[in-house]
Enzyme design. Structure first.
Site, PDB file in Angstrom:
ATOM      1  N   ARG A   1       0.837  -1.216   0.000  1.00  0.00           N
ATOM      2  CA  ARG A   1       0.000   0.000   0.000  1.00  0.00           C
ATOM      3  C   ARG A   1       0.865   1.256   0.000  1.00  0.00           C
ATOM      4  O   ARG A   1       0.462   2.297  -0.537  1.00  0.00           O
ATOM      5  CB  ARG A   1      -0.942  -0.020   1.213  1.00  0.00           C
ATOM      6  CG  ARG A   1      -2.013   1.081   1.199  1.00  0.00           C
ATOM      7  CD  ARG A   1      -3.056   0.817   2.278  1.00  0.00           C
ATOM      8  NE  ARG A   1      -4.168   1.759   2.254  1.00  0.00           N
ATOM      9  CZ  ARG A   1      -4.317   2.753   3.141  1.00  0.00           C
ATOM     10  NH1 ARG A   1      -3.443   2.930   4.116  1.00  0.00           N
ATOM     11  NH2 ARG A   1      -5.364   3.572   3.051  1.00  0.00           N
TER      12      ARG A   1
ATOM     13  N   ILE B   1      -7.281   7.359  -0.970  1.00  0.00           N
ATOM     14  CA  ILE B   1      -7.181   5.902  -1.074  1.00  0.00           C
ATOM     15  C   ILE B   1      -7.995   5.410   0.127  1.00  0.00           C
ATOM     16  O   ILE B   1      -7.828   5.904   1.245  1.00  0.00           O
ATOM     17  CB  ILE B   1      -5.718   5.417  -1.061  1.00  0.00           C
ATOM     18  CG1 ILE B   1      -5.601   3.891  -1.117  1.00  0.00           C
ATOM     19  CG2 ILE B   1      -4.928   5.951   0.126  1.00  0.00           C
ATOM     20  CD1 ILE B   1      -4.146   3.391  -1.327  1.00  0.00           C
ATOM     21  N   SER B   2      -8.899   4.467  -0.112  1.00  0.00           N
ATOM     22  CA  SER B   2      -9.834   4.067   0.946  1.00  0.00           C
ATOM     23  C   SER B   2      -9.112   3.409   2.120  1.00  0.00           C
ATOM     24  O   SER B   2      -8.016   2.862   1.984  1.00  0.00           O
ATOM     25  CB  SER B   2     -10.877   3.101   0.393  1.00  0.00           C
ATOM     26  OG  SER B   2     -11.531   3.669  -0.713  1.00  0.00           O
ATOM     27  N   GLN B   3      -9.781   3.455   3.263  1.00  0.00           N
ATOM     28  CA  GLN B   3      -9.298   2.806   4.486  1.00  0.00           C
ATOM     29  C   GLN B   3      -9.170   1.278   4.237  1.00  0.00           C
ATOM     30  O   GLN B   3     -10.074   0.690   3.642  1.00  0.00           O
ATOM     31  CB  GLN B   3     -10.350   3.079   5.561  1.00  0.00           C
ATOM     32  CG  GLN B   3     -10.045   2.570   6.913  1.00  0.00           C
ATOM     33  CD  GLN B   3     -11.274   2.647   7.812  1.00  0.00           C
ATOM     34  OE1 GLN B   3     -12.244   3.355   7.499  1.00  0.00           O
ATOM     35  NE2 GLN B   3     -11.250   1.919   8.897  1.00  0.00           N
TER      36      GLN B   3
END
Ligand code: SAH
Length: 215
Positions: A35, A61-63
Site C-alpha cells: 500500500r 485511497i480508501s481505508q
C-alpha cells in the site's frame, strides 16, 4: 519493505481479522500488495494505519478495512468480469484484479487515471482495462458484468449501472450525500428486480459526473 512497516502491516491484517474480515483470499492479496507504493513518500509511515489517506486530485485511497469489507461483500470469483468505478490510486483495482478474471476500471480525473495505469504496468497486472471517463454511465461496450464496485459515494444508485449487471450479479456502492451519513449498499440483481441491502455507515468522496483533465 523495512521491518517497521512489515510489522505494522502484520498488525493491520490481524486487526482486519478481528474486525470480521474472514475471507482469506482477500487478506492474502492485501498482504501481497504494498500500500505504501500507492501514496506520496511523506505518507509512507502511515501506509498501514487503518485510515483513508490523501492521493492526487483531492481524492483518497480508501481505508484498508473498507477495501477488505467491500471486496469480501462483493463475493468475487476467479471467472468474473468486474467493473470498478473510481480507479483512484489503483490499489483497490489490483485487489479486485487478483481475485477475478478481468477488471474494467473507470476514473474521471486524468492524473489519477494515468498514474494508476503506470502502477498496473509496474506490478505487471495485465487483466485490467482502464478508461478515462464518467463511470456513472458504466461501460456500455463491455457490459454485462458479474460484479460492480463503486468506490465513491452516489447521492443515489445510478440506474445505468444496475442494468449493466448480469442476472444474479452483485453491486457494492456507498450511497449518501457529503453532509449526511453514507452507507455501503449491496444490490443483487434478480431479473428486473433488485434486492437492496444496507450495510456499513461510511465516509466516501463524492461520485461526480463529468471529467477533469488536470489536477
Ligand atoms: N478505489 C480507489 C479510491 C479512490 S477515491 C483507491 O483504491 O484508491 C474515489 C475515486 O472515484 C476518485 O478517484 C474519484 O475521482 C473517482 N470518481 C468519482 N466519481 C467518478 C465517476 N463518475 N466516474 C469515475 N470515477 C469517479
Amino acid at each position: 519493505m523495512n521491518s517497521n512497516l512489515q510489522s505494522k502491516k502484520d498488525q493491520l491484517l490481524d486487526n482486519l481479522r478481528s474486525q470480521g474480515i474472514t475471507d482469506e483470499k482477500v487478506l492474502e492479496v492485501m498482504a501481497e500488495i504494498p500500500r505504501e507504493d500507492f501514496i506520496a513518500d511523506y505518507l509512507r509511515p502511515q501506509a498501514y494505519e487503518n485510515a483513508a489517506l490523501p492521493i492526487e486530485s483531492d481524492q483518497t485511497i480508501s481505508q484498508p478495512y473498507i477495501v477488505a469489507y467491500m471486496t469480501q461483500e462483493l463475493h468475487v470469483k476467479k471467472n468474473h468480469k468486474v467493473l470498478e468505478i473510481g480507479t483512484g490510486s489503483g490499489y483497490q483495482s489490483i485487489v479486485l484484479a487478483r481475485l477475478c478474471k478481468r477488471l474494467f476500471t473507470i476514473e474521471r480525473h486524468m492524473p489519477l487515471h494515468k498514474s494508476a495505469e503506470e502502477m498496473f504496468k509496474k506490478f505487471r497486472i495485465y487483466n485490467i482495462t482502464t478508461l478515462f471517463g464518467n463511470g456513472m454511465k458504466g461501460w456500455i461496450e463491455q457490459e454485462p458484468f458479474d460484479r460492480i464496485m463503486v468506490t465513491a459515494a452516489g447521492e443515489e444508485i445510478p440506474d445505468e449501472l444496475l442494468y449493466q449487471l448480469k442476472d444474479g450479479g452483485i453491486m457494492i456502492i456507498p450511497v449518501g450525500g457529503q453532509e449526511e451519513t453514507q452507507h455501503i449498499v449491496r444490490i443483487t440483481r434478480h431479473g428486473d428486480n433488485f434486492d437492496v441491502k444496507t450495510l456499513l455507515p461510511v465516509k466516501f468522496v463524492p461520485l461526480l459526473s463529468g471529467i477533469v483533465h488536470s489536477s
